[in-house]
Design a protein around this motif. Structure first.
Motif, PDB file in Angstrom:
ATOM      1  N   ILE A 166     -11.933 -81.326  -7.038  1.00 22.16           N
ATOM      2  CA  ILE A 166     -10.963 -81.183  -8.128  1.00 22.16           C
ATOM      3  C   ILE A 166      -9.615 -81.657  -7.597  1.00 22.16           C
ATOM      4  O   ILE A 166      -9.122 -81.162  -6.595  1.00 22.16           O
ATOM      5  CB  ILE A 166     -10.857 -79.708  -8.587  1.00 22.16           C
ATOM      6  N   LYS A 167      -9.016 -82.616  -8.279  1.00 23.14           N
ATOM      7  CA  LYS A 167      -7.721 -83.144  -7.850  1.00 23.14           C
ATOM      8  C   LYS A 167      -6.593 -82.290  -8.417  1.00 23.14           C
ATOM      9  O   LYS A 167      -6.738 -81.648  -9.449  1.00 23.14           O
ATOM     10  CB  LYS A 167      -7.568 -84.595  -8.303  1.00 23.14           C
ATOM     11  N   TYR A 168      -5.472 -82.289  -7.731  1.00 24.76           N
ATOM     12  CA  TYR A 168      -4.295 -81.514  -8.135  1.00 24.76           C
ATOM     13  C   TYR A 168      -3.901 -81.836  -9.574  1.00 24.76           C
ATOM     14  O   TYR A 168      -3.586 -80.938 -10.354  1.00 24.76           O
ATOM     15  CB  TYR A 168      -3.138 -81.824  -7.171  1.00 24.76           C
ATOM     16  N   GLU A 169      -3.931 -83.116  -9.923  1.00 25.87           N
ATOM     17  CA  GLU A 169      -3.528 -83.539 -11.262  1.00 25.87           C
ATOM     18  C   GLU A 169      -4.540 -83.115 -12.329  1.00 25.87           C
ATOM     19  O   GLU A 169      -4.193 -82.956 -13.490  1.00 25.87           O
ATOM     20  CB  GLU A 169      -3.354 -85.063 -11.310  1.00 25.87           C
ATOM     21  N   GLU A 170      -5.814 -82.948 -11.952  1.00 29.57           N
ATOM     22  CA  GLU A 170      -6.868 -82.594 -12.909  1.00 29.57           C
ATOM     23  C   GLU A 170      -6.985 -81.091 -13.121  1.00 29.57           C
ATOM     24  O   GLU A 170      -7.603 -80.646 -14.085  1.00 29.57           O
ATOM     25  CB  GLU A 170      -8.220 -83.109 -12.415  1.00 29.57           C
ATOM     26  N   ASP A 171      -6.416 -80.315 -12.212  1.00 27.45           N
ATOM     27  CA  ASP A 171      -6.542 -78.858 -12.282  1.00 27.45           C
ATOM     28  C   ASP A 171      -5.654 -78.332 -13.405  1.00 27.45           C
ATOM     29  O   ASP A 171      -4.442 -78.477 -13.374  1.00 27.45           O
ATOM     30  CB  ASP A 171      -6.121 -78.225 -10.956  1.00 27.45           C
ATOM     31  N   MET A 172      -6.278 -77.743 -14.409  1.00 22.15           N
ATOM     32  CA  MET A 172      -5.507 -77.196 -15.522  1.00 22.15           C
ATOM     33  C   MET A 172      -5.539 -75.679 -15.470  1.00 22.15           C
ATOM     34  O   MET A 172      -6.504 -75.086 -14.993  1.00 22.15           O
ATOM     35  CB  MET A 172      -6.066 -77.687 -16.849  1.00 22.15           C
ATOM     36  N   ARG A 173      -4.492 -75.068 -15.935  1.00 25.12           N
ATOM     37  CA  ARG A 173      -4.407 -73.607 -15.962  1.00 25.12           C
ATOM     38  C   ARG A 173      -5.028 -73.116 -17.285  1.00 25.12           C
ATOM     39  O   ARG A 173      -4.332 -72.723 -18.199  1.00 25.12           O
ATOM     40  CB  ARG A 173      -2.946 -73.163 -15.846  1.00 25.12           C
ATOM     41  N   TYR A 174      -6.342 -73.164 -17.360  1.00 28.28           N
ATOM     42  CA  TYR A 174      -7.042 -72.842 -18.609  1.00 28.28           C
ATOM     43  C   TYR A 174      -6.950 -71.360 -18.971  1.00 28.28           C
ATOM     44  O   TYR A 174      -7.050 -70.991 -20.136  1.00 28.28           O
ATOM     45  CB  TYR A 174      -8.512 -73.272 -18.531  1.00 28.28           C
ATOM     46  N   PHE A 213     -10.232 -74.550  -1.956  1.00 26.23           N
ATOM     47  CA  PHE A 213     -11.104 -74.170  -3.063  1.00 26.23           C
ATOM     48  C   PHE A 213     -11.490 -75.363  -3.916  1.00 26.23           C
ATOM     49  O   PHE A 213     -12.545 -75.367  -4.548  1.00 26.23           O
ATOM     50  CB  PHE A 213     -10.487 -73.059  -3.927  1.00 26.23           C
ATOM     51  N   ASN A 214     -10.650 -76.408  -3.935  1.00 23.02           N
ATOM     52  CA  ASN A 214     -10.990 -77.599  -4.712  1.00 23.02           C
ATOM     53  C   ASN A 214     -12.152 -78.367  -4.090  1.00 23.02           C
ATOM     54  O   ASN A 214     -12.857 -79.088  -4.775  1.00 23.02           O
ATOM     55  CB  ASN A 214      -9.779 -78.513  -4.852  1.00 23.02           C
ATOM     56  N   LYS A 215     -12.374 -78.174  -2.794  1.00 24.16           N
ATOM     57  CA  LYS A 215     -13.448 -78.894  -2.099  1.00 24.16           C
ATOM     58  C   LYS A 215     -14.827 -78.336  -2.439  1.00 24.16           C
ATOM     59  O   LYS A 215     -15.828 -78.977  -2.185  1.00 24.16           O
ATOM     60  CB  LYS A 215     -13.214 -78.849  -0.593  1.00 24.16           C
ATOM     61  N   ILE A 216     -14.857 -77.133  -3.010  1.00 26.74           N
ATOM     62  CA  ILE A 216     -16.129 -76.571  -3.456  1.00 26.74           C
ATOM     63  C   ILE A 216     -16.189 -76.512  -4.985  1.00 26.74           C
ATOM     64  O   ILE A 216     -17.021 -75.833  -5.566  1.00 26.74           O
ATOM     65  CB  ILE A 216     -16.407 -75.184  -2.824  1.00 26.74           C
ATOM     66  N   GLY A 217     -15.258 -77.236  -5.629  1.00 28.41           N
ATOM     67  CA  GLY A 217     -15.324 -77.416  -7.074  1.00 28.41           C
ATOM     68  C   GLY A 217     -14.638 -76.351  -7.902  1.00 28.41           C
ATOM     69  O   GLY A 217     -14.882 -76.268  -9.099  1.00 28.41           O
ATOM     70  N   LEU A 218     -13.776 -75.546  -7.303  1.00 26.27           N
ATOM     71  CA  LEU A 218     -13.093 -74.492  -8.053  1.00 26.27           C
ATOM     72  C   LEU A 218     -11.700 -74.934  -8.480  1.00 26.27           C
ATOM     73  O   LEU A 218     -11.062 -75.748  -7.822  1.00 26.27           O
ATOM     74  CB  LEU A 218     -12.977 -73.217  -7.209  1.00 26.27           C
ATOM     75  N   MET A 219     -11.222 -74.364  -9.577  1.00 25.87           N
ATOM     76  CA  MET A 219      -9.849 -74.568 -10.039  1.00 25.87           C
ATOM     77  C   MET A 219      -9.022 -73.346  -9.656  1.00 25.87           C
ATOM     78  O   MET A 219      -9.568 -72.313  -9.270  1.00 25.87           O
ATOM     79  CB  MET A 219      -9.830 -74.766 -11.556  1.00 25.87           C
ATOM     80  N   ARG A 220      -7.698 -73.467  -9.798  1.00 29.13           N
ATOM     81  CA  ARG A 220      -6.808 -72.352  -9.427  1.00 29.13           C
ATOM     82  C   ARG A 220      -7.149 -71.074 -10.183  1.00 29.13           C
ATOM     83  O   ARG A 220      -7.159 -69.993  -9.608  1.00 29.13           O
ATOM     84  CB  ARG A 220      -5.355 -72.716  -9.703  1.00 29.13           C
ATOM     85  N   ASP A 221      -7.413 -71.180 -11.472  1.00 29.36           N
ATOM     86  CA  ASP A 221      -7.693 -69.983 -12.264  1.00 29.36           C
ATOM     87  C   ASP A 221      -9.044 -69.359 -11.923  1.00 29.36           C
ATOM     88  O   ASP A 221      -9.291 -68.207 -12.252  1.00 29.36           O
ATOM     89  CB  ASP A 221      -7.624 -70.294 -13.756  1.00 29.36           C
ATOM     90  N   VAL A 233     -10.009 -68.732  -8.902  1.00 30.54           N
ATOM     91  CA  VAL A 233      -9.850 -67.933  -7.691  1.00 30.54           C
ATOM     92  C   VAL A 233      -8.785 -66.847  -7.824  1.00 30.54           C
ATOM     93  O   VAL A 233      -8.380 -66.246  -6.833  1.00 30.54           O
ATOM     94  CB  VAL A 233      -9.545 -68.827  -6.466  1.00 30.54           C
ATOM     95  N   LEU A 234      -8.353 -66.553  -9.041  1.00 34.07           N
ATOM     96  CA  LEU A 234      -7.390 -65.472  -9.247  1.00 34.07           C
ATOM     97  C   LEU A 234      -8.025 -64.126  -8.908  1.00 34.07           C
ATOM     98  O   LEU A 234      -9.218 -63.922  -9.141  1.00 34.07           O
ATOM     99  CB  LEU A 234      -6.929 -65.429 -10.714  1.00 34.07           C
ATOM    100  N   HIS A 235      -7.209 -63.219  -8.360  1.00 35.39           N
ATOM    101  CA  HIS A 235      -7.689 -61.858  -8.122  1.00 35.39           C
ATOM    102  C   HIS A 235      -7.998 -61.226  -9.477  1.00 35.39           C
ATOM    103  O   HIS A 235      -7.154 -61.210 -10.371  1.00 35.39           O
ATOM    104  CB  HIS A 235      -6.626 -61.042  -7.387  1.00 35.39           C
ATOM    105  N   GLU A 236      -9.201 -60.709  -9.639  1.00 35.40           N
ATOM    106  CA  GLU A 236      -9.620 -60.217 -10.948  1.00 35.40           C
ATOM    107  C   GLU A 236      -9.220 -58.759 -11.148  1.00 35.40           C
ATOM    108  O   GLU A 236     -10.010 -57.844 -10.931  1.00 35.40           O
ATOM    109  CB  GLU A 236     -11.129 -60.407 -11.136  1.00 35.40           C
ATOM    110  N   ASP A 237      -7.996 -58.555 -11.606  1.00 35.68           N
ATOM    111  CA  ASP A 237      -7.570 -57.221 -12.008  1.00 35.68           C
ATOM    112  C   ASP A 237      -7.947 -57.034 -13.479  1.00 35.68           C
ATOM    113  O   ASP A 237      -8.634 -57.873 -14.067  1.00 35.68           O
ATOM    114  CB  ASP A 237      -6.072 -57.031 -11.757  1.00 35.68           C
ATOM    115  N   ARG A 238      -7.508 -55.949 -14.075  1.00 34.31           N
ATOM    116  CA  ARG A 238      -7.895 -55.672 -15.471  1.00 34.31           C
ATOM    117  C   ARG A 238      -7.389 -56.744 -16.435  1.00 34.31           C
ATOM    118  O   ARG A 238      -8.086 -57.107 -17.387  1.00 34.31           O
ATOM    119  CB  ARG A 238      -7.361 -54.308 -15.898  1.00 34.31           C
TER     120      ARG A 238
END
Length: 134
Positions: free
Chosen positions: A105-113, A50-58, A60-65
């Motif tokens: 997006i690098k591992y170190e740059e990915d923040m859990r915003y 997902f980082n190769k297409i410019g996404l961060m971990r947050d 791609v979270l499953h969007e529940d309520r």
């Protein structure tokens, strides 16, 4: 660059066996060996793609309520950045392309915003459920 090439390695049974063996090894390693866990985390982060297409971990979270409510509470600038990353990723996915390596997006740059907002939403939901039980 083609997106299909990066996905092929994740579906390869040989790679999956290696990943499973690393996971088993990591579970047997004492907690003091955080370096091995960090190396594995970085590898897995890059293998996910997902980082190769410019996404961060947050992103791609499953969007529940809870996640939907946390996204609503984001400040406007964080919300706009999230929407931009998602739209860009959709565009790249439709074109079967990935970003140039210097824009990943690098591992170190990915923040859990989203994490602080998500924790607050979950805390409020649990508090509401406890209140309704009484």
């Amino acid at each position: 660059m083609s997106l299909s090439g990066s996905r092929r390695c994740v579906r390869d049974p040989t790679i999956l066996r290696v990943v499973n063996s690393y996971v088993k090894m990591a579970s047997k390693v004492p907690a003091s060996s955080g370096r091995l866990l960090t190396v594995f985390s970085k590898w897995f982060y890059n293998a996910a793609g997902f980082n190769k297409i410019g996404l961060m971990r947050d992103d791609v979270l499953h969007e529940d309520r809870d996640v939907q409510e946390a996204v609503k509470r984001l400040p406007e600038n964080l919300y706009n950045e999230r929407i931009f990353r998602i739209k860009r990723a959709l565009d790249l996915s439709m074109k079967h392309q990935i970003l140039p390596k210097n824009q990943w997006i690098k591992y170190e740059e990915d923040m859990r915003y989203l994490e602080p907002y998500l924790k607050e939403v979950v805390r409020e939901r649990k508090e509401r459920e406890d209140w309704q039980k009484k």
